[in-house]
Design an enzyme around this catalytic site. Structure first.
Site, short mmCIF file in Angstrom:
data_model
loop_
_atom_site.label_atom_id
_atom_site.label_comp_id
_atom_site.label_asym_id
_atom_site.label_seq_id
_atom_site.Cartn_x
_atom_site.Cartn_y
_atom_site.Cartn_z
N ASP A 1 0.79 -1.24 0.00
CA ASP A 1 0.00 0.00 0.00
C ASP A 1 0.82 1.28 0.00
O ASP A 1 0.26 2.38 -0.07
CB ASP A 1 -0.96 0.01 1.20
CG ASP A 1 -2.06 -1.02 1.03
OD1 ASP A 1 -2.64 -1.08 -0.07
OD2 ASP A 1 -2.33 -1.76 1.99
N ASP B 1 -5.45 -4.89 -6.33
CA ASP B 1 -5.28 -3.50 -5.88
C ASP B 1 -3.82 -3.03 -6.06
O ASP B 1 -3.55 -1.85 -6.26
CB ASP B 1 -5.62 -3.36 -4.38
CG ASP B 1 -6.75 -4.25 -3.90
OD1 ASP B 1 -6.97 -5.32 -4.51
OD2 ASP B 1 -7.40 -3.90 -2.92
N1 GLY Z 1 -7.09 -1.88 -1.23
C1 GLY Z 1 -8.08 -2.31 -0.35
C2 GLY Z 1 -9.45 -2.02 -0.84
O1 GLY Z 1 -9.66 -1.66 -1.99
O2 GLY Z 1 -10.35 -2.16 -0.04
#
Ligand code: GLY
Length: 393
Positions: free
Chosen positions: A116, A175
């Protein structure tokens, strides 16, 4: 059906479409940006002075839940503040954006906790550097890109998403595509050139393994650490291993569009079109805001995910600019605008709380953040508004 009845139905349909077309043409982006600024001003007044930032307003509450810099969403609030600075030129926003970005600085030199880092640092310092050219911000971005690259496993060809989450192998979530932007940027702005190769390899590996034959995305792929072979596709936040989780597909559309921008390799553009096709073709809602998962069993009585719509709306505006086919370009632009108009007309949180949008769904299977306000929905909504404003100019 008798002729009179058919004529009546046709008239209602045409009038409905006409009123939508009129609304779309008269849509006032500036007014929506002003709304975002007003809401953000209210939020600023309630943030505790302890280094945290707003993440979620639960359904039924007026109050933000705050998180510290380690939270995966910590970059969205400073990112919103940078976008407001861009939208208004008002130094007030620059000052606040800098303040909230600075809280995240330790991430650049800490051991990488997960993928992230791109969301966290590129939305905060990345936007900050784009707008100010402050060399201190650049230093933070370059250091973070090196930190993120430590998660790359060359045997698999992707960066691991959740190193601490033992899922039976090297896990990569869709993601994660979003975080490649940080690596591309660093490789082109004084960082290690290998970061570019890592980002391309991650995108290629994902393209080859992360999708079903209809181009819908798995949420998570588990790879063998040593051989790099795909073990299985599964979900974490979607309805089932085989379902199309709305935000996952949104990350994929946005991610591959961005990878095409950065590489100019047509295979990524072609792929972004395919990912978009399945999303748009399966979107059955009148207002183009998806249910949280396209295969959720209780549709139409399932929560929506406004965040997915905001991400896709923003991505489609970019994808349309790379599209030569006039019909496709028109479809992307029309639908992207309709998504923003829907969000603006029916999903704003005015009178409810000080976020921008209602009705996002974070993690339904875990029973968390269902049908609520979430900072990443607000971030991409604001980004989409700014992109639309630039298109209009
Ligand atoms: N990256 C985590 C979500 O989209 O909830």
């Amino acid at each position: 059906m008798n002729v009179k009845f058919f004529t009546l139905i046709a008239a209602v349909f045409l009038l409905g479409n006409q009123s939508y077309a009129q609304k779309n043409n008269s849509f006032n982006v500036k007014k929506q940006l002003e709304y975002c600024a007003e809401q953000a001003s209210k939020t600023l007044k309630v943030i505790p002075d302890d280094g945290t930032s707003p993440r979620t307003v639960p359904n039924g509450s007026k109050d933000w839940k705050f998180v510290n810099y380690k939270d995966w969403t910590s970059g969205f609030w400073p990112g919103e503040l940078w976008y407001l600075y861009e939208a208004t030129g008002d130094k007030k926003w620059e000052k606040e954006a800098d303040k909230f970005s600075q809280f995240l600085k330790p991430l650049s030199v800490s051991k990488a906790n997960d993928h992230d880092l791109g969301f966290q640092i590129f939305n905060s310092f990345g936007n900050g550097y784009r707008l100010t050219k402050n060399p201190e911000y650049k230093d933070v971005i370059l250091k973070t890109a090196d930190t993120l690259a430590t998660l790359f496993n060359p045997k698999v060809g992707t960066t691991i998403s959740w190193p601490h989450n033992k899922m039976g192998g090297h896990n990569t979530i869709i993601d994660n595509m979003m975080n490649l932007e940080l690596l591309f940027w660093a490789s082109k702005n004084g960082g290690n050139k290998k970061l570019y190769d890592i980002a391309v390899k991650h995108a290629e590996t994902t393209m080859n393994n992360h999708f079903r034959p209809d181009y819908s995305s798995y949420h998570v792929i588990i790879y063998d650490y040593e051989t790099g072979k795909k073990i299985k596709g599964r979900t974490a936040q979607g309805y089932s291993d085989d379902s199309m989780w709305a935000r996952g597909q949104a990350w994929a559309i946005y991610g591959f569009t961005m990878v095409y921008r950065e590489t100019k390799d047509p295979k990524f553009l072609d792929f972004a079109h395919k990912l978009t096709r399945v999303y748009l073709d399966r979107l059955t809602t009148e207002d183009l805001i998806p249910y949280w998962d396209f295969d959720a069993p209780g549709i139409p009585n399932e929560p929506r995910d406004a965040s997915a719509a905001a991400i896709v709306s923003s991505a489609l505006m970019e994808l349309s600019s790379y599209t030569k086919d006039a019909n496709l370009k028109k479809e992307y632009l029309t639908k992207s605008k309709k998504m923003i108009v829907s969000l603006s007309d029916h999903y704003q949180s005015r009178d409810v709380n000080s976020a921008f949008l209602l009705h996002s769904t974070g993690h339904k299977p875990a029973g968390s953040e269902i049908d609520c306000s979430i900072n990443y929905a607000d971030y991409y909504y604001l980004e989409a508004l700014l992109r639309l404003q630039k298109l209009k100019k």
